[in-house]
Design a protein around this motif. Structure first.
Motif, PDB file in Angstrom:
ATOM      1  N   ALA A  97      15.304   8.431  17.013  1.00  0.00           N
ATOM      2  CA  ALA A  97      14.866   7.394  17.952  1.00  0.00           C
ATOM      3  C   ALA A  97      16.025   6.496  18.350  1.00  0.00           C
ATOM      4  O   ALA A  97      16.205   6.172  19.524  1.00  0.00           O
ATOM      5  CB  ALA A  97      13.736   6.569  17.335  1.00  0.00           C
ATOM      6  N   ALA A  98      16.831   6.093  17.383  1.00  0.00           N
ATOM      7  CA  ALA A  98      17.984   5.236  17.677  1.00  0.00           C
ATOM      8  C   ALA A  98      19.010   5.975  18.529  1.00  0.00           C
ATOM      9  O   ALA A  98      19.525   5.428  19.509  1.00  0.00           O
ATOM     10  CB  ALA A  98      18.624   4.748  16.382  1.00  0.00           C
ATOM     11  N   GLU A  99      19.300   7.210  18.176  1.00  0.00           N
ATOM     12  CA  GLU A  99      20.266   7.989  18.954  1.00  0.00           C
ATOM     13  C   GLU A  99      19.756   8.242  20.363  1.00  0.00           C
ATOM     14  O   GLU A  99      20.525   8.210  21.324  1.00  0.00           O
ATOM     15  CB  GLU A  99      20.579   9.305  18.248  1.00  0.00           C
ATOM     16  CG  GLU A  99      21.409   9.113  17.003  1.00  0.00           C
ATOM     17  CD  GLU A  99      21.607  10.402  16.230  1.00  0.00           C
ATOM     18  OE1 GLU A  99      21.413  11.492  16.823  1.00  0.00           O
ATOM     19  OE2 GLU A  99      21.964  10.320  15.049  1.00  0.00           O
ATOM     20  N   PHE A 139      17.774   6.258  22.105  1.00  0.00           N
ATOM     21  CA  PHE A 139      17.915   5.013  22.860  1.00  0.00           C
ATOM     22  C   PHE A 139      19.355   4.816  23.316  1.00  0.00           C
ATOM     23  O   PHE A 139      19.618   4.532  24.482  1.00  0.00           O
ATOM     24  CB  PHE A 139      17.474   3.811  22.020  1.00  0.00           C
ATOM     25  CG  PHE A 139      17.886   2.510  22.661  1.00  0.00           C
ATOM     26  CD1 PHE A 139      17.189   2.015  23.743  1.00  0.00           C
ATOM     27  CD2 PHE A 139      18.997   1.820  22.208  1.00  0.00           C
ATOM     28  CE1 PHE A 139      17.588   0.837  24.362  1.00  0.00           C
ATOM     29  CE2 PHE A 139      19.399   0.650  22.816  1.00  0.00           C
ATOM     30  CZ  PHE A 139      18.686   0.149  23.893  1.00  0.00           C
ATOM     31  N   PHE A 140      20.295   4.944  22.396  1.00  0.00           N
ATOM     32  CA  PHE A 140      21.691   4.697  22.761  1.00  0.00           C
ATOM     33  C   PHE A 140      22.206   5.753  23.733  1.00  0.00           C
ATOM     34  O   PHE A 140      23.016   5.454  24.612  1.00  0.00           O
ATOM     35  CB  PHE A 140      22.567   4.582  21.514  1.00  0.00           C
ATOM     36  CG  PHE A 140      22.349   3.283  20.792  1.00  0.00           C
ATOM     37  CD1 PHE A 140      22.755   2.085  21.363  1.00  0.00           C
ATOM     38  CD2 PHE A 140      21.717   3.249  19.569  1.00  0.00           C
ATOM     39  CE1 PHE A 140      22.540   0.870  20.723  1.00  0.00           C
ATOM     40  CE2 PHE A 140      21.497   2.042  18.919  1.00  0.00           C
ATOM     41  CZ  PHE A 140      21.903   0.851  19.493  1.00  0.00           C
ATOM     42  N   GLY A 141      21.722   6.972  23.627  1.00  0.00           N
ATOM     43  CA  GLY A 141      22.098   8.007  24.589  1.00  0.00           C
ATOM     44  C   GLY A 141      21.604   7.678  25.984  1.00  0.00           C
ATOM     45  O   GLY A 141      22.343   7.780  26.970  1.00  0.00           O
ATOM     46  N   ARG A 142      20.331   7.237  26.078  1.00  0.00           N
ATOM     47  CA  ARG A 142      19.787   6.825  27.387  1.00  0.00           C
ATOM     48  C   ARG A 142      20.522   5.622  27.940  1.00  0.00           C
ATOM     49  O   ARG A 142      20.808   5.538  29.128  1.00  0.00           O
ATOM     50  CB  ARG A 142      18.294   6.506  27.271  1.00  0.00           C
ATOM     51  CG  ARG A 142      17.398   7.707  27.385  1.00  0.00           C
ATOM     52  CD  ARG A 142      15.933   7.316  27.484  1.00  0.00           C
ATOM     53  NE  ARG A 142      15.486   6.414  26.426  1.00  0.00           N
ATOM     54  CZ  ARG A 142      15.146   6.795  25.211  1.00  0.00           C
ATOM     55  NH1 ARG A 142      15.224   8.063  24.867  1.00  0.00           N
ATOM     56  NH2 ARG A 142      14.739   5.915  24.327  1.00  0.00           N
ATOM     57  N   MET A 143      20.835   4.681  27.066  1.00  0.00           N
ATOM     58  CA  MET A 143      21.531   3.482  27.512  1.00  0.00           C
ATOM     59  C   MET A 143      22.885   3.847  28.108  1.00  0.00           C
ATOM     60  O   MET A 143      23.240   3.363  29.182  1.00  0.00           O
ATOM     61  CB  MET A 143      21.730   2.498  26.361  1.00  0.00           C
ATOM     62  CG  MET A 143      22.440   1.224  26.792  1.00  0.00           C
ATOM     63  SD  MET A 143      22.679   0.038  25.464  1.00  0.00           S
ATOM     64  CE  MET A 143      23.902   0.881  24.470  1.00  0.00           C
ATOM     65  N   LYS A 144      23.612   4.716  27.449  1.00  0.00           N
ATOM     66  CA  LYS A 144      24.916   5.119  27.973  1.00  0.00           C
ATOM     67  C   LYS A 144      24.768   5.888  29.272  1.00  0.00           C
ATOM     68  O   LYS A 144      25.502   5.649  30.228  1.00  0.00           O
ATOM     69  CB  LYS A 144      25.676   5.955  26.939  1.00  0.00           C
ATOM     70  CG  LYS A 144      26.189   5.134  25.778  1.00  0.00           C
ATOM     71  CD  LYS A 144      27.138   5.911  24.905  1.00  0.00           C
ATOM     72  CE  LYS A 144      26.407   6.927  24.073  1.00  0.00           C
ATOM     73  NZ  LYS A 144      27.269   7.598  23.095  1.00  0.00           N
ATOM     74  N   THR A 145      23.806   6.793  29.341  1.00  0.00           N
ATOM     75  CA  THR A 145      23.618   7.615  30.537  1.00  0.00           C
ATOM     76  C   THR A 145      23.137   6.792  31.721  1.00  0.00           C
ATOM     77  O   THR A 145      23.631   6.952  32.836  1.00  0.00           O
ATOM     78  CB  THR A 145      22.599   8.735  30.247  1.00  0.00           C
ATOM     79  OG1 THR A 145      23.101   9.539  29.185  1.00  0.00           O
ATOM     80  CG2 THR A 145      22.368   9.595  31.468  1.00  0.00           C
ATOM     81  N   GLU A 146      22.177   5.902  31.488  1.00  0.00           N
ATOM     82  CA  GLU A 146      21.548   5.172  32.584  1.00  0.00           C
ATOM     83  C   GLU A 146      22.249   3.877  32.946  1.00  0.00           C
ATOM     84  O   GLU A 146      22.131   3.413  34.075  1.00  0.00           O
ATOM     85  CB  GLU A 146      20.088   4.866  32.228  1.00  0.00           C
ATOM     86  CG  GLU A 146      19.241   6.108  32.063  1.00  0.00           C
ATOM     87  CD  GLU A 146      17.842   5.802  31.567  1.00  0.00           C
ATOM     88  OE1 GLU A 146      17.482   4.610  31.448  1.00  0.00           O
ATOM     89  OE2 GLU A 146      17.108   6.759  31.288  1.00  0.00           O
ATOM     90  N   SER A 147      22.954   3.281  32.014  1.00  0.00           N
ATOM     91  CA  SER A 147      23.479   1.950  32.270  1.00  0.00           C
ATOM     92  C   SER A 147      24.997   1.878  32.256  1.00  0.00           C
ATOM     93  O   SER A 147      25.592   1.354  33.184  1.00  0.00           O
ATOM     94  CB  SER A 147      22.917   0.977  31.230  1.00  0.00           C
ATOM     95  OG  SER A 147      23.389  -0.321  31.455  1.00  0.00           O
ATOM     96  N   THR A 157      16.994   1.636  11.272  1.00  0.00           N
ATOM     97  CA  THR A 157      17.220   3.078  11.319  1.00  0.00           C
ATOM     98  C   THR A 157      17.301   3.586   9.893  1.00  0.00           C
ATOM     99  O   THR A 157      17.594   2.838   8.972  1.00  0.00           O
ATOM    100  CB  THR A 157      18.510   3.442  12.071  1.00  0.00           C
ATOM    101  OG1 THR A 157      19.600   2.761  11.452  1.00  0.00           O
ATOM    102  CG2 THR A 157      18.422   3.055  13.535  1.00  0.00           C
ATOM    103  N   GLY A 158      17.035   4.843   9.733  1.00  0.00           N
ATOM    104  CA  GLY A 158      16.990   5.420   8.398  1.00  0.00           C
ATOM    105  C   GLY A 158      18.358   5.651   7.799  1.00  0.00           C
ATOM    106  O   GLY A 158      19.394   5.497   8.434  1.00  0.00           O
ATOM    107  N   ALA A 159      18.319   6.048   6.570  1.00  0.00           N
ATOM    108  CA  ALA A 159      19.545   6.391   5.860  1.00  0.00           C
ATOM    109  C   ALA A 159      20.062   7.738   6.361  1.00  0.00           C
ATOM    110  O   ALA A 159      19.389   8.446   7.115  1.00  0.00           O
ATOM    111  CB  ALA A 159      19.249   6.464   4.369  1.00  0.00           C
ATOM    112  N   LYS A 160      21.240   8.091   5.937  1.00  0.00           N
ATOM    113  CA  LYS A 160      21.810   9.372   6.318  1.00  0.00           C
ATOM    114  C   LYS A 160      20.830  10.485   5.975  1.00  0.00           C
ATOM    115  O   LYS A 160      20.288  10.533   4.879  1.00  0.00           O
ATOM    116  CB  LYS A 160      23.125   9.575   5.554  1.00  0.00           C
ATOM    117  CG  LYS A 160      23.843  10.836   5.913  1.00  0.00           C
ATOM    118  CD  LYS A 160      25.165  10.921   5.174  1.00  0.00           C
ATOM    119  CE  LYS A 160      25.880  12.193   5.521  1.00  0.00           C
ATOM    120  NZ  LYS A 160      27.164  12.302   4.839  1.00  0.00           N
TER     121      LYS A 160
END
Length: 83
Positions: A21-23, A25-33, A10-13
């Motif tokens: 893209a990373a956010e 993925f993690f948002g979908r993971m939390k919502t779906e799983s 993932t990129g720097a600040k």
């Protein structure tokens, strides 16, 4: 990361394309799983198993239009980028 000569995926600040893209993925993971499984009622090991299942599903089974209707691993294999 420096110690092992690795580069962050993932990129720097402030580097929004990578971070988005990373956010996403993690948002979908939390919502779906994680959230539908009432994680607060689960043990640490159960939550880690849910996360592992989600990541495995995303890499091997979840097809994407942008990858020609293939999953990420299948796409990389078709391009000679993965064994």
């Amino acid at each position: 990361m420096d110690r092992y000569g690795l580069i962050r995926s993932t990129g720097a600040k402030g580097c929004s394309p990578d971070n988005a893209a990373a956010e996403g993925f993690f948002g979908r993971m939390k919502t779906e799983s994680v959230h539908p499984e009432h994680w607060e009622e689960r043990t640490r090991d159960e939550v880690l198993a849910l996360i592992d299942d989600c990541i495995r599903w995303c890499n091997h089974e979840r097809i994407k239009r942008s990858l020609g209707w293939m999953g990420p691993v299948q796409y990389r294999q078709s391009q000679g980028m993965a064994a």
